[in-house]
Write a protein that holds these residues in place. Structure first.
Motif, PDB file in Angstrom:
ATOM      1  N   ARG A  96      -9.350  -3.850  29.235  1.00  0.00           N
ATOM      2  CA  ARG A  96      -8.619  -4.581  28.196  1.00  0.00           C
ATOM      3  C   ARG A  96      -8.565  -6.066  28.534  1.00  0.00           C
ATOM      4  O   ARG A  96      -8.807  -6.928  27.679  1.00  0.00           O
ATOM      5  CB  ARG A  96      -7.205  -4.026  28.041  1.00  0.00           C
ATOM      6  N   CYS A  99     -11.937  -7.663  27.966  1.00  0.00           N
ATOM      7  CA  CYS A  99     -12.238  -7.783  26.538  1.00  0.00           C
ATOM      8  C   CYS A  99     -11.420  -8.912  25.917  1.00  0.00           C
ATOM      9  O   CYS A  99     -11.957  -9.715  25.149  1.00  0.00           O
ATOM     10  CB  CYS A  99     -11.970  -6.455  25.838  1.00  0.00           C
ATOM     11  N   PHE A 116     -20.441  -5.627  18.973  1.00  0.00           N
ATOM     12  CA  PHE A 116     -21.032  -4.814  20.032  1.00  0.00           C
ATOM     13  C   PHE A 116     -22.138  -3.986  19.382  1.00  0.00           C
ATOM     14  O   PHE A 116     -21.884  -3.255  18.429  1.00  0.00           O
ATOM     15  CB  PHE A 116     -19.997  -3.898  20.679  1.00  0.00           C
ATOM     16  N   VAL A 119     -22.268   0.840  21.306  1.00  0.00           N
ATOM     17  CA  VAL A 119     -21.142   1.531  21.937  1.00  0.00           C
ATOM     18  C   VAL A 119     -21.392   3.025  21.775  1.00  0.00           C
ATOM     19  O   VAL A 119     -21.444   3.540  20.650  1.00  0.00           O
ATOM     20  CB  VAL A 119     -19.799   1.132  21.292  1.00  0.00           C
ATOM     21  N   ALA A 126     -13.654   3.635  25.509  1.00  0.00           N
ATOM     22  CA  ALA A 126     -14.074   2.304  25.075  1.00  0.00           C
ATOM     23  C   ALA A 126     -13.854   2.134  23.575  1.00  0.00           C
ATOM     24  O   ALA A 126     -13.353   1.094  23.137  1.00  0.00           O
ATOM     25  CB  ALA A 126     -15.536   2.057  25.433  1.00  0.00           C
ATOM     26  N   TYR A 130     -11.521  -0.802  21.997  1.00  0.00           N
ATOM     27  CA  TYR A 130     -12.023  -1.813  21.064  1.00  0.00           C
ATOM     28  C   TYR A 130     -11.288  -1.746  19.731  1.00  0.00           C
ATOM     29  O   TYR A 130     -10.939  -2.777  19.154  1.00  0.00           O
ATOM     30  CB  TYR A 130     -13.534  -1.666  20.871  1.00  0.00           C
ATOM     31  N   GLU A 131     -11.040  -0.545  19.245  1.00  0.00           N
ATOM     32  CA  GLU A 131     -10.298  -0.419  17.986  1.00  0.00           C
ATOM     33  C   GLU A 131      -8.883  -0.979  18.134  1.00  0.00           C
ATOM     34  O   GLU A 131      -8.374  -1.621  17.211  1.00  0.00           O
ATOM     35  CB  GLU A 131     -10.270   1.039  17.531  1.00  0.00           C
ATOM     36  N   PHE A 135     -11.433  -4.233  16.602  1.00  0.00           N
ATOM     37  CA  PHE A 135     -12.821  -3.916  16.250  1.00  0.00           C
ATOM     38  C   PHE A 135     -12.842  -2.684  15.356  1.00  0.00           C
ATOM     39  O   PHE A 135     -11.947  -1.837  15.417  1.00  0.00           O
ATOM     40  CB  PHE A 135     -13.647  -3.629  17.508  1.00  0.00           C
ATOM     41  N   ARG A 160     -15.705  -7.339  14.915  1.00  0.00           N
ATOM     42  CA  ARG A 160     -14.369  -7.891  14.694  1.00  0.00           C
ATOM     43  C   ARG A 160     -14.508  -9.366  14.343  1.00  0.00           C
ATOM     44  O   ARG A 160     -15.193 -10.122  15.022  1.00  0.00           O
ATOM     45  CB  ARG A 160     -13.536  -7.762  15.962  1.00  0.00           C
TER      46      ARG A 160
END
Length: 162
Positions: A96, A99, A116, A119, A126, A130-131, A135, A160
């Protein structure tokens, strides 16, 4: 945890977990038998791109990230990034933090979005991370990744806006 630009001396700590993650073949599309030279070329980026490490107070590398433009020319306004966390330090917020740093870096440099390209759909940790950072999956390549245990699984493209 401190996130800083990678130093030459950091590679000796990065290489063992990068090699193992590649060898496991579950989350990256790098060759499972990647050579150290090729891995170093892929991972350690020159400016204007950036490679960073997350280290603890003793200087132990917990994870690493690389950040770059996703494409060149008229598509150069979208950033991309990749992250590797030493499995010995997973679940501690390293991914985290890396990112979030890449998002900050991309915004500062005027990128309009981050994407990305690959993925692995079965990499649910992951995908959830990301969500949670905004993302979303904008497409999935069916059977785009050959997982060593699960067979062919989807490969997400995640995006995103910044």
């Amino acid at each position: 945890m401190i996130i800083r630009d990678v130093a030459e001396a950091d590679w000796r700590q990065i290489w063992p977990f990068l090699r193992q993650i590649c060898r496991d073949g579950e989350t990256f599309s790098y060759p499972t038998d990647i050579s150290e030279e090729l891995a170093r070329d892929f991972w350690l980026l020159a400016p204007p791109n950036r490679t960073v490490v997350a280290v603890d107070e003793a200087g132990v590398v917990l994870g690493t990230a690389k950040m770059n433009a996703n494409q060149m020319g008229n598509a150069g306004h979208v950033a991309s990034a990749s992250y590797m966390v030493d499995p010995a330090h997973s679940g501690k917020g390293v991914g985290r933090a890396l990112c979030e740093e890449s998002l900050r870096w991309a915004r500062e440099r005027g990128f309009r979005a981050m994407q990305f390209n690959a993925v692995v759909a079965s990499n649910t940790h992951a995908v959830r991370l990301y969500e949670s950072l905004g993302f979303r999956v904008v497409g999935t390549i069916p059977e785009g990744f050959h997982h060593p245990a699960l067979g062919y699984v989807g490969l997400h493209i995640m995006h995103r806006a910044l």
